[in-house]
Design an enzyme around this catalytic site. Structure first.
Site, PDB file in Angstrom:
ATOM      1  N   ASN A  42      -2.871  -1.272  -6.631  1.00 34.67           N
ATOM      2  CA  ASN A  42      -2.260  -0.548  -7.747  1.00 34.67           C
ATOM      3  C   ASN A  42      -2.598  -1.160  -9.122  1.00 34.67           C
ATOM      4  O   ASN A  42      -1.818  -1.066 -10.064  1.00 34.67           O
ATOM      5  CB  ASN A  42      -0.748  -0.417  -7.524  1.00 34.67           C
ATOM      6  CG  ASN A  42      -0.080  -1.756  -7.329  1.00 34.67           C
ATOM      7  OD1 ASN A  42      -0.676  -2.799  -7.563  1.00 34.67           O
ATOM      8  ND2 ASN A  42       1.173  -1.738  -6.922  1.00 34.67           N
ATOM      9  N   HIS A  53      -0.213  -6.000 -12.073  1.00 33.23           N
ATOM     10  CA  HIS A  53       1.163  -6.473 -11.947  1.00 33.23           C
ATOM     11  C   HIS A  53       1.771  -6.547 -13.344  1.00 33.23           C
ATOM     12  O   HIS A  53       1.068  -6.891 -14.302  1.00 33.23           O
ATOM     13  CB  HIS A  53       1.196  -7.876 -11.321  1.00 33.23           C
ATOM     14  CG  HIS A  53       2.505  -8.557 -11.509  1.00 33.23           C
ATOM     15  ND1 HIS A  53       3.579  -8.321 -10.675  1.00 33.23           N
ATOM     16  CD2 HIS A  53       2.945  -9.427 -12.463  1.00 33.23           C
ATOM     17  CE1 HIS A  53       4.618  -9.028 -11.101  1.00 33.23           C
ATOM     18  NE2 HIS A  53       4.259  -9.710 -12.199  1.00 33.23           N
ATOM     19  N   TYR A  63       5.187 -14.140  -5.659  1.00 34.76           N
ATOM     20  CA  TYR A  63       5.827 -13.080  -4.870  1.00 34.76           C
ATOM     21  C   TYR A  63       6.906 -13.655  -3.955  1.00 34.76           C
ATOM     22  O   TYR A  63       7.036 -13.242  -2.809  1.00 34.76           O
ATOM     23  CB  TYR A  63       4.772 -12.317  -4.059  1.00 34.76           C
ATOM     24  CG  TYR A  63       3.940 -11.338  -4.871  1.00 34.76           C
ATOM     25  CD1 TYR A  63       4.530 -10.451  -5.772  1.00 34.76           C
ATOM     26  CD2 TYR A  63       2.556 -11.281  -4.721  1.00 34.76           C
ATOM     27  CE1 TYR A  63       3.766  -9.552  -6.512  1.00 34.76           C
ATOM     28  CE2 TYR A  63       1.782 -10.376  -5.456  1.00 34.76           C
ATOM     29  CZ  TYR A  63       2.397  -9.516  -6.345  1.00 34.76           C
ATOM     30  OH  TYR A  63       1.643  -8.613  -7.066  1.00 34.76           O
ATOM     31  N   GLU A  96       7.269 -16.319 -14.178  1.00 32.95           N
ATOM     32  CA  GLU A  96       5.881 -15.985 -13.838  1.00 32.95           C
ATOM     33  C   GLU A  96       4.894 -16.594 -14.839  1.00 32.95           C
ATOM     34  O   GLU A  96       3.845 -17.115 -14.452  1.00 32.95           O
ATOM     35  CB  GLU A  96       5.712 -14.456 -13.802  1.00 32.95           C
ATOM     36  CG  GLU A  96       6.458 -13.825 -12.639  1.00 32.95           C
ATOM     37  CD  GLU A  96       6.470 -12.309 -12.683  1.00 32.95           C
ATOM     38  OE1 GLU A  96       5.848 -11.707 -13.590  1.00 32.95           O
ATOM     39  OE2 GLU A  96       7.106 -11.705 -11.795  1.00 32.95           O
ATOM     40  N   LYS A 116      -5.388  -6.923 -11.076  1.00 36.82           N
ATOM     41  CA  LYS A 116      -5.558  -7.271  -9.661  1.00 36.82           C
ATOM     42  C   LYS A 116      -7.021  -7.099  -9.222  1.00 36.82           C
ATOM     43  O   LYS A 116      -7.830  -6.493  -9.944  1.00 36.82           O
ATOM     44  CB  LYS A 116      -4.625  -6.382  -8.830  1.00 36.82           C
ATOM     45  CG  LYS A 116      -3.140  -6.624  -9.114  1.00 36.82           C
ATOM     46  CD  LYS A 116      -2.262  -5.830  -8.160  1.00 36.82           C
ATOM     47  CE  LYS A 116      -0.793  -6.069  -8.434  1.00 36.82           C
ATOM     48  NZ  LYS A 116       0.069  -5.414  -7.416  1.00 36.82           N
TER      49      LYS A 116
END
Ligand code: ADP
Length: 137
Positions: free
Chosen positions: A112, A115, A49, A126, A9
């Site tokens: 965080n 993913h 998402y 995905e 990310k």
């Protein structure tokens, strides 16, 4: 063997942690099958998402995930999906144990670091959202 989709990310890229995090995956037995740098947009994020797009914090996720480039990777390993989720730790970095990627490098619930797909079905969906079949080696 399973395949999982991993995203490094924007917080990972901004803090130049991509080499470190890649090395963790490789040293834990994951084989790299595909990798590219991207700047995400609303279209690809809404598909990725889909389960979160009606949540009040979704605009915050979009702001964060479009705030810098990301690296998108496909890894293959035995039990890759559960193994990668274990390696990351829980969504909230503050609750993640030291020794996990989020515990060691994450900031909070949103920032965080990575993913990782949460099931075989999500991984397939995905991977197809980010890669053409010929981009996977
Ligand atoms: P995970 O990434 O651990 O699979 P989710 O699919 O539930 O978790 O959420 C996707 C991403 O959305 C999280 O990794 C995080 O960046 C962000 N997110 C989830 N819940 C929240 C929240 N309550 N507040 C802010 N960001 C959130």
């Amino acid at each position: 063997m399973e395949r999982t989709l991993i995203i490094f990310k924007p917080d990972c890229i901004k803090r130049k942690l991509e080499g470190k995090v890649l090395d963790i995956f490789l040293s834990k037995g994951f084989n790299l099958k595909a990798c590219k740098m991207m700047k995400l947009d609303m279209d690809i994020l809404s598909r990725h998402y889909d389960h979160l797009k009606d949540m009040p914090f979704f605009p915050g996720i979009v702001d964060f995930m479009t705030s810098d480039n990301v690296m998108v990777l496909v890894f293959e390993a035995e039990n890759a999906i559960s193994k990668a989720r274990e390696l990351l730790g829980p969504t909230d970095s503050k609750k993640a144990d030291k020794g996990t990627i989020r515990g060691d490098f994450g900031t909070d619930m949103r920032m965080n670091v990575c993913h990782a797909s949460d099931s075989v079905e999500s991984a397939e969906r995905e991977i197809a959202n980010f890669f053409l079949p010929e981009e996977i080696f």
